[in-house]
Scaffold this active site. Structure first.
Site, PDB file in Angstrom:
ATOM      1  N   ARG A  95       0.824  -1.121  -0.033  1.00 33.99           N
ATOM      2  CA  ARG A  95      -0.058  -0.139   0.074  1.00 33.99           C
ATOM      3  C   ARG A  95       1.019   1.223  -0.026  1.00 33.99           C
ATOM      4  O   ARG A  95       2.061   1.438   0.809  1.00 33.99           O
ATOM      5  CB  ARG A  95      -1.014   0.035   1.122  1.00 33.99           C
ATOM      6  CG  ARG A  95      -1.930  -1.123   1.319  1.00 33.99           C
ATOM      7  CD  ARG A  95      -2.979  -0.731   2.375  1.00 33.99           C
ATOM      8  NE  ARG A  95      -2.347  -0.298   3.653  1.00 33.99           N
ATOM      9  CZ  ARG A  95      -2.135  -1.062   4.705  1.00 33.99           C
ATOM     10  NH1 ARG A  95      -2.067  -2.359   4.554  1.00 33.99           N
ATOM     11  NH2 ARG A  95      -1.225  -0.471   5.873  1.00 33.99           N
ATOM     12  N   TYR A 117      -1.092  -3.424  -7.264  1.00 32.90           N
ATOM     13  CA  TYR A 117      -0.911  -4.117  -6.086  1.00 32.90           C
ATOM     14  C   TYR A 117      -2.349  -4.130  -5.500  1.00 32.90           C
ATOM     15  O   TYR A 117      -2.997  -3.206  -5.380  1.00 32.90           O
ATOM     16  CB  TYR A 117       0.146  -3.849  -5.248  1.00 32.90           C
ATOM     17  CG  TYR A 117      -0.068  -4.340  -3.612  1.00 32.90           C
ATOM     18  CD1 TYR A 117       0.342  -5.476  -3.458  1.00 32.90           C
ATOM     19  CD2 TYR A 117      -0.541  -3.477  -2.773  1.00 32.90           C
ATOM     20  CE1 TYR A 117       0.197  -6.147  -2.225  1.00 32.90           C
ATOM     21  CE2 TYR A 117      -0.874  -3.990  -1.430  1.00 32.90           C
ATOM     22  CZ  TYR A 117      -0.461  -5.235  -1.163  1.00 32.90           C
ATOM     23  OH  TYR A 117      -0.702  -5.843   0.213  1.00 32.90           O
ATOM     24  N   GLY A 120      -3.915  -3.715  -2.076  1.00 30.51           N
ATOM     25  CA  GLY A 120      -4.726  -2.670  -1.488  1.00 30.51           C
ATOM     26  C   GLY A 120      -4.916  -1.427  -2.186  1.00 30.51           C
ATOM     27  O   GLY A 120      -5.657  -0.509  -1.870  1.00 30.51           O
ATOM     28  N   LYS A 172      -9.561  -2.076   1.336  1.00 28.84           N
ATOM     29  CA  LYS A 172      -9.427  -0.794   2.247  1.00 28.84           C
ATOM     30  C   LYS A 172     -10.029   0.557   1.703  1.00 28.84           C
ATOM     31  O   LYS A 172     -10.552   1.301   2.456  1.00 28.84           O
ATOM     32  CB  LYS A 172      -7.726  -0.610   2.310  1.00 28.84           C
ATOM     33  CG  LYS A 172      -7.225  -1.926   2.492  1.00 28.84           C
ATOM     34  CD  LYS A 172      -7.511  -2.462   4.097  1.00 28.84           C
ATOM     35  CE  LYS A 172      -6.468  -3.541   4.428  1.00 28.84           C
ATOM     36  NZ  LYS A 172      -6.742  -4.325   5.645  1.00 28.84           N
ATOM     37  N   HIS A 202     -11.285  -2.112  10.836  1.00 30.94           N
ATOM     38  CA  HIS A 202     -10.353  -3.256  10.549  1.00 30.94           C
ATOM     39  C   HIS A 202     -10.283  -4.192  11.602  1.00 30.94           C
ATOM     40  O   HIS A 202      -9.386  -4.399  12.181  1.00 30.94           O
ATOM     41  CB  HIS A 202      -9.023  -2.365  10.320  1.00 30.94           C
ATOM     42  CG  HIS A 202      -7.696  -3.175   9.687  1.00 30.94           C
ATOM     43  ND1 HIS A 202      -6.752  -2.845   9.942  1.00 30.94           N
ATOM     44  CD2 HIS A 202      -7.953  -4.128   8.737  1.00 30.94           C
ATOM     45  CE1 HIS A 202      -5.589  -3.411   9.448  1.00 30.94           C
ATOM     46  NE2 HIS A 202      -6.557  -4.278   8.886  1.00 30.94           N
ATOM     47  N   SER A 239      -2.183  -4.654  10.434  1.00 30.36           N
ATOM     48  CA  SER A 239      -1.916  -5.776   9.193  1.00 30.36           C
ATOM     49  C   SER A 239      -0.680  -6.519   9.579  1.00 30.36           C
ATOM     50  O   SER A 239       0.254  -5.844  10.349  1.00 30.36           O
ATOM     51  CB  SER A 239      -1.654  -5.057   7.825  1.00 30.36           C
ATOM     52  OG  SER A 239      -2.845  -4.424   7.337  1.00 30.36           O
ATOM     53  N   ALA A 240      -0.403  -7.901   9.464  1.00 34.36           N
ATOM     54  CA  ALA A 240       0.495  -8.609   9.697  1.00 34.36           C
ATOM     55  C   ALA A 240       0.770  -8.641  11.320  1.00 34.36           C
ATOM     56  O   ALA A 240       1.711  -9.020  11.809  1.00 34.36           O
ATOM     57  CB  ALA A 240       1.823  -8.222   8.981  1.00 34.36           C
ATOM     58  N   CYS A 241      -0.395  -8.628  12.173  1.00 32.31           N
ATOM     59  CA  CYS A 241      -0.090  -9.008  13.532  1.00 32.31           C
ATOM     60  C   CYS A 241      -1.019  -9.887  14.063  1.00 32.31           C
ATOM     61  O   CYS A 241      -1.386 -10.045  15.173  1.00 32.31           O
ATOM     62  CB  CYS A 241      -0.407  -7.486  14.261  1.00 32.31           C
ATOM     63  SG  CYS A 241       0.564  -6.331  14.263  1.00 32.31           S
ATOM     64  N   ASN A 293      -4.659 -15.587  11.792  1.00 27.59           N
ATOM     65  CA  ASN A 293      -4.128 -16.473  12.669  1.00 27.59           C
ATOM     66  C   ASN A 293      -5.263 -16.848  13.886  1.00 27.59           C
ATOM     67  O   ASN A 293      -5.645 -17.793  14.174  1.00 27.59           O
ATOM     68  CB  ASN A 293      -2.721 -16.461  13.425  1.00 27.59           C
ATOM     69  CG  ASN A 293      -1.577 -16.764  12.422  1.00 27.59           C
ATOM     70  OD1 ASN A 293      -1.895 -17.301  11.320  1.00 27.59           O
ATOM     71  ND2 ASN A 293      -0.373 -16.274  12.895  1.00 27.59           N
ATOM     72  N   ASP A 333     -10.392  -9.761   8.463  1.00 28.76           N
ATOM     73  CA  ASP A 333      -9.694  -8.792   8.162  1.00 28.76           C
ATOM     74  C   ASP A 333     -10.670  -7.297   8.284  1.00 28.76           C
ATOM     75  O   ASP A 333     -10.453  -6.387   9.108  1.00 28.76           O
ATOM     76  CB  ASP A 333      -9.321  -8.344   6.728  1.00 28.76           C
ATOM     77  CG  ASP A 333      -8.390  -7.104   6.522  1.00 28.76           C
ATOM     78  OD1 ASP A 333      -7.495  -6.988   7.306  1.00 28.76           O
ATOM     79  OD2 ASP A 333      -8.400  -6.695   5.494  1.00 28.76           O
ATOM     80  N   SER A 377       4.068 -10.496   0.692  1.00 32.50           N
ATOM     81  CA  SER A 377       3.477 -11.313  -0.421  1.00 32.50           C
ATOM     82  C   SER A 377       2.142 -12.017   0.257  1.00 32.50           C
ATOM     83  O   SER A 377       1.921 -12.261   1.427  1.00 32.50           O
ATOM     84  CB  SER A 377       4.506 -12.447  -0.554  1.00 32.50           C
ATOM     85  OG  SER A 377       4.870 -13.331   0.533  1.00 32.50           O
ATOM     86  N   ARG A 378       1.319 -12.375  -0.661  1.00 30.23           N
ATOM     87  CA  ARG A 378      -0.073 -12.505  -0.258  1.00 30.23           C
ATOM     88  C   ARG A 378      -0.682 -13.796  -0.965  1.00 30.23           C
ATOM     89  O   ARG A 378      -0.151 -14.354  -1.975  1.00 30.23           O
ATOM     90  CB  ARG A 378      -1.074 -11.675  -0.853  1.00 30.23           C
ATOM     91  CG  ARG A 378      -0.637 -10.130  -0.141  1.00 30.23           C
ATOM     92  CD  ARG A 378      -1.175  -9.912   1.230  1.00 30.23           C
ATOM     93  NE  ARG A 378      -0.720  -8.759   1.938  1.00 30.23           N
ATOM     94  CZ  ARG A 378      -1.250  -8.026   3.043  1.00 30.23           C
ATOM     95  NH1 ARG A 378      -2.459  -8.594   3.328  1.00 30.23           N
ATOM     96  NH2 ARG A 378      -0.831  -7.023   3.436  1.00 30.23           N
ATOM     97  N   ARG A 420       1.754  -5.474  18.190  1.00 30.55           N
ATOM     98  CA  ARG A 420       2.877  -6.129  18.683  1.00 30.55           C
ATOM     99  C   ARG A 420       3.220  -5.164  19.661  1.00 30.55           C
ATOM    100  O   ARG A 420       4.178  -4.055  19.132  1.00 30.55           O
ATOM    101  CB  ARG A 420       3.640  -6.171  17.254  1.00 30.55           C
ATOM    102  CG  ARG A 420       3.097  -7.300  16.636  1.00 30.55           C
ATOM    103  CD  ARG A 420       4.202  -7.676  15.294  1.00 30.55           C
ATOM    104  NE  ARG A 420       3.959  -8.548  14.523  1.00 30.55           N
ATOM    105  CZ  ARG A 420       4.398  -9.625  14.727  1.00 30.55           C
ATOM    106  NH1 ARG A 420       5.383 -10.141  15.294  1.00 30.55           N
ATOM    107  NH2 ARG A 420       4.102 -10.884  13.708  1.00 30.55           N
ATOM    108  N   GLY A 471      -2.709 -21.406  19.035  1.00 26.72           N
ATOM    109  CA  GLY A 471      -3.727 -22.099  19.499  1.00 26.72           C
ATOM    110  C   GLY A 471      -4.032 -21.916  21.195  1.00 26.72           C
ATOM    111  O   GLY A 471      -5.200 -22.032  21.576  1.00 26.72           O
ATOM    112  N   GLU A 472      -2.892 -21.509  21.805  1.00 25.22           N
ATOM    113  CA  GLU A 472      -2.913 -21.373  23.153  1.00 25.22           C
ATOM    114  C   GLU A 472      -3.619 -19.789  23.235  1.00 25.22           C
ATOM    115  O   GLU A 472      -4.050 -19.558  24.622  1.00 25.22           O
ATOM    116  CB  GLU A 472      -1.435 -21.030  23.785  1.00 25.22           C
ATOM    117  CG  GLU A 472      -0.869 -22.595  23.804  1.00 25.22           C
ATOM    118  CD  GLU A 472      -1.331 -23.586  24.351  1.00 25.22           C
ATOM    119  OE1 GLU A 472      -2.465 -23.582  24.961  1.00 25.22           O
ATOM    120  OE2 GLU A 472      -0.754 -24.789  24.242  1.00 25.22           O
TER     121      GLU A 472
END
Length: 645
Positions: A103, A253, A255, A262, A282, A304-306, A310, A329, A423-424, A455, A553-554
């Site tokens: 982005r 790209y 975004g 977005k 978001h 993003s990416a945090c 997962n 997302d 990368s996506r 983070r 998973g925890e």
């Protein structure tokens, strides 16, 4: 692929078309003219205006069919934009121009009549970081400098799409015009796209968000990488909320070019949400069921990416718990007539960060993405598959790796990453093995808790609960996190990222906070209660730099405590920053890793004194007079509590 058809068009009075300085002369090569009569008058005018402006050679109205999708893939393969991945079922790999990988926040603008409608007024001498404003004349000029004739020699695709289940009262529709077949193929995965949307727009009262995109042509006329045309020097992303309009130039790209994501779902979506009294955020949405069969839904905002994907696809380690994914997302949330906050995932697919995704970290994602998926800027393998950092354990002996730029790559030898850090994978959400049964419920799912997080390697505990709705809004407003690879930022600096929305606000952040604060009264007037708000941090490290919490998973253990708090169980103790689990309240039975809970939940006074000062300075510098008084009071109260620690 259905025949791509063309026609001559002349200039018409228009909203976008007035940027054109000449009549369009489009060379007709097909026998039949493009049939615009089946478009509603508003859509037809938008298409005609765009043709006048961009001068494409061909026009194709997308129907979303399987045949059309196959044709797009064949075209992209022929152009060298994508290559087949024969190891998987209908999967493809695209490699972008290395100058077009993220982005472009620095070139993303909101256009309003007055600057203060778009962004807060920063302190004198301070550079604003809560968005970029562009004046209407400059907006017009930016388009005029780039778009006239930019689609010459190309096909213009008309992409009708719905954000959210088609016909849902929470859904909104758009039409994206683009000259990128890669964008069309990706939009088919990420949105509900095609003829059903055109049918919906036949109603004369139906409006839509207008999205105009071109990968552009450099002013020199030279395209450095024919398989991935772009104009990185002149890339610009424009939004005009008053007109529900998005204009994007120069980047292919995700975004920047998948304008339903977005640009629509957050920037324009947040302005529509403010007008209509709901929230466009978001946030992931997950459902969690406890061993007694009781299910609750949670929304969570991380940069993003945090770890959003997962968490959204988590495999719980606690016996009897089940997590199901509604979205990873974006969440659109609105209080219903009973005062219950309900949410939909406006997207139809996952556009996830690949590096770090593995059978160890997210097995459900790995079960999702190896069918009908477009990969971008990951590495490829000699056996017809893909590779990225995190997949080392699954790599077969003797398999050779080619990095994201097409160069040989050797594990442990090559110093650069195999896959680009941003990368996506672009995969249909319906393929997720734990997709929630209600993920397409037009009424949305009921939200019981909202999580904020990022983070934070030091000082911030694993989880704490806000003491009130206003305190929760303050926690969202004061979020900070390490920078990620999803945008241009480099390094591990701690950045302010309020609500994980810093790059995505469609209007003044101070006004956004007032809107959030007003939601509690909206819920109460309807006879409901606003959800509880929590802050989480999976990423705290010890003195030697090791993560203190095992994560993945925890993390269900933290969600279990949150479920107890949703039921108002007295399982917390008060601290200066909020409510944390009482001694023994966080279930660590069977936890494979020894965890120092005392250190994990410690609140170093010097850290928090600096944190409060950083938040105060940020609000003063970036928000100033636009900061709501309630947020100022929450900050002052936190400061006093920290002083008394």
């Amino acid at each position: 692929m259905p025949e791509v058809i063309e026609k001559y068009f002349t200039q018409l009075p228009s909203q976008v078309g007035h940027y054109a300085t000449q009549k369009a002369v489009v060379t007709a090569k097909a026998q039949a003219p493009v049939d615009l009569s089946r478009l509603s008058p508003r859509v037809r005018q938008f298409v005609q205006e765009s043709i006048v402006l961009c001068l494409p050679d061909r026009v194709h109205i997308c129907d979303g069919s399987d045949a059309e999708y196959r044709g797009l893939l064949a075209l992209l393969q022929q152009k060298g934009t994508i290559v087949s991945l024969p190891k998987y079922d209908n999967c493809w790999l695209a490699r972008t121009n290395p100058a077009d990988v993220a982005r472009v926040e620095s070139r993303t603008f909101i256009c309003t009549e007055r600057r203060e409608e778009s962004i807060p007024t920063p302190k004198a001498g301070v550079a604003g970081t809560l968005g970029h404003w562009i004046a209407p004349p400059a907006y017009d000029q930016a388009i005029q400098d780039r778009f006239p004739g930019c689609m010459k020699g190309r096909t213009m695709y008309v992409v009708p799409f719905s954000m959210g289940p088609v016909g849902s009262p929470l859904a909104k529709v758009g039409v994206e015009i683009t000259d990128s077949a890669y964008v069309v193929a990706s939009m088919r995965i990420m949105t509900r796209m095609g003829q059903a949307i055109l049918d919906l727009l036949q109603d004369d009262d139906s409006d839509f968000v207008r999205c105009l995109h071109s990968v552009g042509t450099p002013s020199s006329g030279k395209i450095n990488m024919p398989s991935w045309p772009c104009d990185p020097e002149r890339t610009i992303i424009l939004h005009k909320p008053a007109a529900n309009e998005i204009v994007s130039y120069g980047s292919g790209y995700g975004g920047n070019s998948l304008l339903g994501k977005k640009c629509f779902a957050l920037r324009i979506g947040s302005t529509i949400a403010k007008r209509e009294g709901w929230l466009a955020e978001h946030m992931l949405i997950l459902g969690i069921t406890n061993p007694d069969g009781e299910k609750r839904y949670i929304a969570a905002a991380f940069p993003s990416a945090c770890g959003k994907t997962n968490l959204a696809m988590m495999t719980p380690t606690l016996p009897g718990y089940k997590v199901e994914c509604v979205g990873d997302d974006i969440a659109w949330m609105k209080f219903d007539k009973h005062g219950q906050l309900r949410a939909i995932n406006p997207e139809n697919g996952f556009f996830g960060v690949a590096p770090g995704t593995s059978d160890e970290t997210n097995p459900n994602a790995m079960k999702t993405i190896f069918k009908d998926t477009l990969f971008t800027n990951v590495a490829s393998t000699s056996d017809g598959g893909v590779f990225w950092e995190g997949m080392e354990s699954s790599l077969e002996p003797g398999v050779r790796i080619t990095d994201w730029q097409g160069r040989p790559w050797e594990m442990g030898v090559t110093k650069t990453p195999a896959a680009h850090p941003n990368s996506r994978f672009c995969s249909p959400a319906s393929q997720c093995p734990i997709i929630d049964a209600a993920w397409e419920d037009p009424e949305g799912v009921p939200i019981s808790a909202i999580l904020f997080g990022g983070r934070r390697p030091a000082g911030v505990p694993l989880v704490y609960e806000a003491t009130s709705w206003a305190n929760g809004v303050f926690i969202g407003a004061s979020m900070r996190s390490e920078a990620t690879a999803a945008a241009e930022h480099k390094g591990k600096v701690i950045m302010h990222d309020p609500f994980a929305m810093r790059p995505f606000f469609g209007y003044n952040f101070g006004h956004y906070l007032k809107h959030w604060l007003s939601m509690e009264e909206r819920a109460e007037k309807a006879g409901g209660v606003a959800p509880k708000i929590f802050h989480i941090n999976w990423f705290r490290k010890d003195s030697v730099g090791k993560f203190m919490w095992p994560g993945f998973g925890e993390n269900c253990r933290v969600l279990e405590w949150i479920l107890h708090r949703i039921h108002d169980h007295e399982c917390y103790e008060d601290t200066a920053i909020g409510r944390v689990p009482a001694t023994g309240a966080l279930n660590i039975d069977g936890l494979g890793q020894k965890v120092n809970l005392k250190e994990l939940f410690s609140l170093p006074k010097d850290f928090w004194e600096e944190e409060v000062q950083a938040i105060a300075t940020y609000f003063d510098n970036q928000v100033g007079a636009d900061l709501p008084e309630q947020i100022s009071r929450e900050l002052e109260a936190l400061k006093q509590r920290i002083n008394n620690m």
